[in-house]
Every structure is written in C-alpha cells, then in structure tokens.
Write an enzyme that holds these catalytic residues in place. Structure first.
Site, PDB file in Angstrom:
ATOM      1  N   ASP A  12      15.612  18.680  13.214  1.00 47.61           N
ATOM      2  CA  ASP A  12      14.166  18.688  13.000  1.00 47.61           C
ATOM      3  C   ASP A  12      13.699  20.093  13.350  1.00 47.61           C
ATOM      4  O   ASP A  12      13.752  20.503  14.507  1.00 47.61           O
ATOM      5  CB  ASP A  12      13.532  17.632  13.920  1.00 47.61           C
ATOM      6  CG  ASP A  12      12.008  17.594  13.809  1.00 47.61           C
ATOM      7  OD1 ASP A  12      11.419  18.537  13.254  1.00 47.61           O
ATOM      8  OD2 ASP A  12      11.422  16.605  14.296  1.00 47.61           O
ATOM      9  N   HIS A  19       5.008  14.327  12.270  1.00 45.69           N
ATOM     10  CA  HIS A  19       6.460  14.104  12.276  1.00 45.69           C
ATOM     11  C   HIS A  19       6.911  13.345  11.018  1.00 45.69           C
ATOM     12  O   HIS A  19       7.936  12.667  11.044  1.00 45.69           O
ATOM     13  CB  HIS A  19       6.863  13.282  13.499  1.00 45.69           C
ATOM     14  CG  HIS A  19       6.738  14.014  14.800  1.00 45.69           C
ATOM     15  ND1 HIS A  19       7.646  14.970  15.210  1.00 45.69           N
ATOM     16  CD2 HIS A  19       5.806  13.943  15.781  1.00 45.69           C
ATOM     17  CE1 HIS A  19       7.290  15.434  16.398  1.00 45.69           C
ATOM     18  NE2 HIS A  19       6.160  14.837  16.767  1.00 45.69           N
ATOM     19  N   TYR A 230      11.638  14.796  27.624  1.00 43.15           N
ATOM     20  CA  TYR A 230      11.406  14.310  26.267  1.00 43.15           C
ATOM     21  C   TYR A 230      11.233  15.476  25.306  1.00 43.15           C
ATOM     22  O   TYR A 230      10.386  16.332  25.519  1.00 43.15           O
ATOM     23  CB  TYR A 230      10.169  13.424  26.222  1.00 43.15           C
ATOM     24  CG  TYR A 230       9.878  12.942  24.831  1.00 43.15           C
ATOM     25  CD1 TYR A 230      10.793  12.133  24.167  1.00 43.15           C
ATOM     26  CD2 TYR A 230       8.727  13.318  24.164  1.00 43.15           C
ATOM     27  CE1 TYR A 230      10.565  11.704  22.874  1.00 43.15           C
ATOM     28  CE2 TYR A 230       8.479  12.880  22.872  1.00 43.15           C
ATOM     29  CZ  TYR A 230       9.403  12.084  22.240  1.00 43.15           C
ATOM     30  OH  TYR A 230       9.174  11.667  20.959  1.00 43.15           O
ATOM     31  N   LYS A 233      13.261  12.824  19.250  1.00 42.67           N
ATOM     32  CA  LYS A 233      14.380  11.897  19.273  1.00 42.67           C
ATOM     33  C   LYS A 233      15.595  12.461  18.597  1.00 42.67           C
ATOM     34  O   LYS A 233      15.610  13.576  18.117  1.00 42.67           O
ATOM     35  CB  LYS A 233      13.947  10.590  18.641  1.00 42.67           C
ATOM     36  CG  LYS A 233      12.978   9.849  19.556  1.00 42.67           C
ATOM     37  CD  LYS A 233      12.441   8.646  18.903  1.00 42.67           C
ATOM     38  CE  LYS A 233      12.026   8.925  17.484  1.00 42.67           C
ATOM     39  NZ  LYS A 233      11.060  10.006  17.394  1.00 42.67           N
ATOM     40  N   GLN A 243      35.963   2.158  -0.058  1.00 43.74           N
ATOM     41  CA  GLN A 243      36.901   1.666  -1.091  1.00 43.74           C
ATOM     42  C   GLN A 243      38.365   1.906  -0.690  1.00 43.74           C
ATOM     43  O   GLN A 243      38.652   2.629   0.262  1.00 43.74           O
ATOM     44  CB  GLN A 243      36.624   2.306  -2.465  1.00 43.74           C
ATOM     45  CG  GLN A 243      35.194   2.186  -2.961  1.00 43.74           C
ATOM     46  CD  GLN A 243      34.775   0.795  -3.431  1.00 43.74           C
ATOM     47  OE1 GLN A 243      33.615   0.472  -3.455  1.00 43.74           O
ATOM     48  NE2 GLN A 243      35.726  -0.028  -3.811  1.00 43.74           N
TER      49      GLN A 243
HETATM   50  P1  13P Z   1      10.826  12.918  15.648  1.00 43.33           P
HETATM   51  O1  13P Z   1      11.902  12.752  16.687  1.00 43.33           O
HETATM   52  O2  13P Z   1      11.239  12.420  14.307  1.00 43.33           O
HETATM   53  O3  13P Z   1      10.340  14.333  15.622  1.00 43.33           O
HETATM   54  O4  13P Z   1       9.614  11.982  16.037  1.00 43.33           O
HETATM   55  C1  13P Z   1       8.899  12.224  17.184  1.00 43.33           C
HETATM   56  C2  13P Z   1       8.039  11.034  17.483  1.00 43.33           C
HETATM   57  O5  13P Z   1       8.270  10.371  18.446  1.00 43.33           O
HETATM   58  C3  13P Z   1       6.954  10.715  16.572  1.00 43.33           C
HETATM   59  O6  13P Z   1       6.196   9.606  17.009  1.00 43.33           O
HETATM   60  P1  13P Z   2      35.874  -2.620  -9.406  1.00 42.01           P
HETATM   61  O1  13P Z   2      36.824  -3.635  -9.977  1.00 42.01           O
HETATM   62  O2  13P Z   2      34.677  -2.344 -10.288  1.00 42.01           O
HETATM   63  O3  13P Z   2      36.566  -1.383  -8.905  1.00 42.01           O
HETATM   64  O4  13P Z   2      35.189  -3.282  -8.073  1.00 42.01           O
HETATM   65  C1  13P Z   2      35.967  -3.543  -6.962  1.00 42.01           C
HETATM   66  C2  13P Z   2      35.126  -4.368  -6.088  1.00 42.01           C
HETATM   67  O5  13P Z   2      35.346  -5.528  -5.980  1.00 42.01           O
HETATM   68  C3  13P Z   2      33.977  -3.743  -5.406  1.00 42.01           C
HETATM   69  O6  13P Z   2      33.228  -4.691  -4.710  1.00 42.01           O
HETATM   70 MG    MG Z   3      12.788  13.018  13.099  1.00 43.95          MG
HETATM   71 MG    MG Z   4       9.590  15.745  14.624  1.00 44.71          MG
END
Ligand code: 13P
Ligand code: 13P
Ligand code: MG
Ligand code: MG
Length: 395
Positions: A12, A19, A230, A233, A243
């Site tokens: 960030d 935010h 603080y 986050k 796969q």
């Molecule tokens: P961020 O950690 O995404 O910056 O968010 C801070 C926050 O607590 C906003 O309420």
């Molecule tokens: P495909 O036969 O299309 O590769 O899919 C495999 C599968 O079961 C994915 O969930």
């Molecule tokens: Mg954030």
């Molecule tokens: Mg932020």
C-alpha cells in the site's frame, strides 16, 4: 527445463480516495517500471494489478526466491510509486514502506511477499489471490478447504494423485517458529492452531513427497508486529498452483463461494465477511470494506505470464457476494461491540492503547469478595491488557 520463480509482491503506497483504491497514475508508473525490468532482462515477465489500496506485482524471473535484485526492484518501484502518491497527496502515501532504506530483502520491511521457485509443468495453471482490509490469517480457512477438505476438493477423494493428501507448513507469527502437518492424519492438530488466525498462518503447502517445491505460498507479514504500532493492515497475497495432482482451478476458487469472517475491516479493528469480487470491483467503500478478495488466473508459457483472467468476476460468485453483504449487515449491527469489533488482544495492535492511556487515571480498585478470583491484570484500564502478550501466552 530450468527453474522459474513466481514472485507476487504487494504494498500500500497510498490510497485513492482514503483507503479504497489505487490511483491510475500508480498503476501506470508500476507498469512502466515492470516493462523496463523486462526489457533489461531482470524479469522474464510481469504484470501490475490491485486489490483495494494495495498494488501488486506478479513477476516471473530466474533469480530464485528471496533474490536481492528482485526485491530491490520491487522496493525501488514502491519508492517510485510513493513519490507519485505524495505528489497527488494520496492517503497514507508510503504506508507500507516501514524501513528507511532497502536492506537486501523486502520481507520485514513492509511489503507482502509470496514467492515460489518451480519447474514449470507442460501446462502450469496458477492463481494469485490478493485481499484487502484483512490479514494473512484470512487464507487459513480457504487453504484448509482447498488442500484438506474433500467436501470442497473432490480430487482428494477421486484423483489418485491427490489421494495421499498434502503437507502444510504453519508459522507462529508471535513466537517465530514453524511446524509441519501432514494431512489428512494431522487435520485435528492443524485446526487446533490455524483457527487462531491472528497468530498461526499457513505459509506453504507441499505435496507430501516433495517438501522442496511448494504448491501454495502466502505472504505472512504483520506490519504492526514489525513496527510495534498500528500502521495499517497486512493485506495479504498468495499463489496457488492448480490441476494435475493439485486442486483444480475450480476447487481452488470454491472456498470463496461461501464467504467467511476475517479480521481487518475498518481501522484494522473489525471483523467482516471476505467478499469475492471482480478486479474492477475491488474498491472497498462501505465502512472501508467489506474485506474483499480477487483471484488472478494465469498460465505459464516458458516463464511468460498468460493472463491474468479475473476468476472471481464470474457470475457464479454473485450469490456469494450477496451473502457477504448480508453478513456485513449482521456484523455492522454490533457497532463497537465484539465480535463486530476485534477482541481485546488484537486491539493491542491498533490505536486503542492511546485511548486507554487517556482514561487510565479514571480506574480505581474495587474491593473484592474474599472468595472471588483475582481479575485479569489491567483489564480495560489501559495497563497490562494493552501490552503485547507474553511469548507463548496464547498457545
Ligand atoms: P489498509 O490497511 O487497506 O490501508 O486499510 C486501513 C484501514 O484500516 C481502513 O479502515
Ligand atoms: P478437463 O477434462 O476439461 O481437463 O477438466 C478436468 C476437470 O475435471 C476439472 O474440474
Ligand atoms: Mg489495503
Ligand atoms: Mg491504506
């Protein structure tokens, strides 16, 4: 076939507005830096995306995990983006750059990192998940379901290559130790720890017969534990390979069809549902949330990134989104009361200790009945309850 490393590194560096999102100029500058790094041969490939106010770089290269040139590039890019953020007066410019200068690795310096070095399979589908307004423990439940729960992942039952299960490496972020759990036989022991999402986080998942090459990796930084206060986050990121003896893409996405509660909403101090959403909708707004997750799907082609595909943008997650919004209503009903607000231990890592300090003098002892047990020291009085718990106290 030579090894290729996938590095997902996020930070960030300033929010637009508040935010809620990143500014287009941040994405443009990051893309410019990544393009230059590809041209100069540092990266094989790279792409820039965002979840909420966190920019993420998904890069491929031949330098391995924890490589200094790659970490330096990510750090320098975030420093460059911070310059842009400061020019635009974006909110919390440079928020995640905790260190004054780069010192060899961005781990512990603020940015979140998930990296894995692999031998590329003939077809190598993988998903990079990124979340905002939450913390690394948010991945515990979905990773458990992807790799340990046959009700989520049919392949655990019906694919002979998955039937033996997986080994999960869990980190204790407070005591700085780790343990390995081989599932299915260790799932009860595993759950005893990873249910404490603020402290125990799944760092890697391995095939049981290959503990050298992870099939999933998460970022595990907790900024408040690094900074001691603080500082926003630890909005996490993770890489999950899919796969061919691993969860199918749809099995890796399935846990997000049933939103669960995570911590980190509003001021990092509230619980809320983790809402799956499209990349274009990853802009938390209501009460700065609710917390959300995006999934960027890729195929590797000789180290080049074919993608991303916006995996959670699909209509099949519309009901989960609606359900998450209802869960958000339920939690908001509690306002500043637990479990809407985080429990006391977690508030120690927010701005709450300052508030407790202000009213500290107002608290005075009350006489206790002779038979009563002594209360927990400092509860709500701004003293011991807001100090970091003793190491191992919550084992
Ligand atoms: P961020 O950690 O995404 O910056 O968010 C801070 C926050 O607590 C906003 O309420
Ligand atoms: P495909 O036969 O299309 O590769 O899919 C495999 C599968 O079961 C994915 O969930
Ligand atoms: Mg954030
Ligand atoms: Mg932020």
């Amino acid at each position: 076939m030579s090894a290729i490393t996938i590095s997902a590194i996020k930070a960030d560096v300033g929010g637009f507005v508040g935010h809620s999102a990143i500014h287009p100029e941040l994405a443009a500058e990051a893309t410019r830096q990544v393009t230059l790094a590809i041209e100069h041969g540092l990266l094989v490939d790279g792409t820039v995306n965002a979840c909420g106010d966190d920019v993420n770089l998904v890069m491929t290269h031949r330098h391995g995990v924890d490589a200094e040139p790659i970490h330096r590039f990510a750090w320098d890019t975030f420093v460059e983006l911070t310059r842009v953020a400061k020019r635009l007066h974006l909110y919390g410019a440079g928020q995640d750059l905790l260190a004054d200068a780069f010192s060899g690795n961005v781990r512990g310096a603020g940015p979140g990192v998930a990296e894995v070095e692999i031998l590329e399979r003939p077809s190598e589908p993988f998903i990079v998940f990124a979340a905002d307004k939450t913390s690394p423990g948010a991945w515990n439940l979905p990773l458990y379901e992807m790799f340990c729960d046959p009700f989520n992942t049919a392949g655990l039952v019906i694919d002979a290559h998955m039937h033996d299960g997986f080994t999960l490496e869990v980190h204790d972020l407070i005591d700085h130790r780790r343990a390995f759990f081989s599932c299915p036989e260790d799932i009860y022991d595993l759950l005893a720890y990873i249910g404490t999402t603020g402290r125990f986080v799944i760092k890697h998942v391995f095939r049981r017969d290959n503990l050298d090459e992870p099939v999933a990796v998460t970022s595990t930084s907790r900024l408040s534990l690094i900074a001691g206060r603080y500082v926003g986050k630890d909005d996490p990121i993770m890489i999950v390979r899919c796969q061919s003896g691993l969860p199918a893409v749809g099995e890796a996405l399935e846990p997000f069809a049933r939103p669960h509660y995570v911590s980190g909403w509003m001021r990092g101090s509230h619980n809320g549902p983790l809402m799956p959403c499209a990349l274009d909708d990853a802009h938390p707004s209501r009460f700065d949330g609710p917390p959300r997750v995006v999934a960027m799907g890729f195929q590797l082609a000789d180290g080049r990134l074919v993608g991303p595909r916006d995996m959670l943008g699909d209509v099949s997650f519309d009901r989960a989104r609606r359900q998450a919004l209802e869960m958000a209503d339920h939690m908001r009903r509690n306002g500043p009361f637990e479990p809407g607000r985080l429990p006391m231990e977690d508030m120690e890592y927010t701005t709450m200790p300052e508030v407790a300090e202000r009213v500290h003098d107002r608290w005075e002892p009350v006489a206790e009945p002779a038979t009563a047990q002594a209360p927990a020291a400092g509860a709500l009085a701004g003293g011991a309850a807001f100090q970091a718990p003793a190491a191992g106290a919550r084992d």
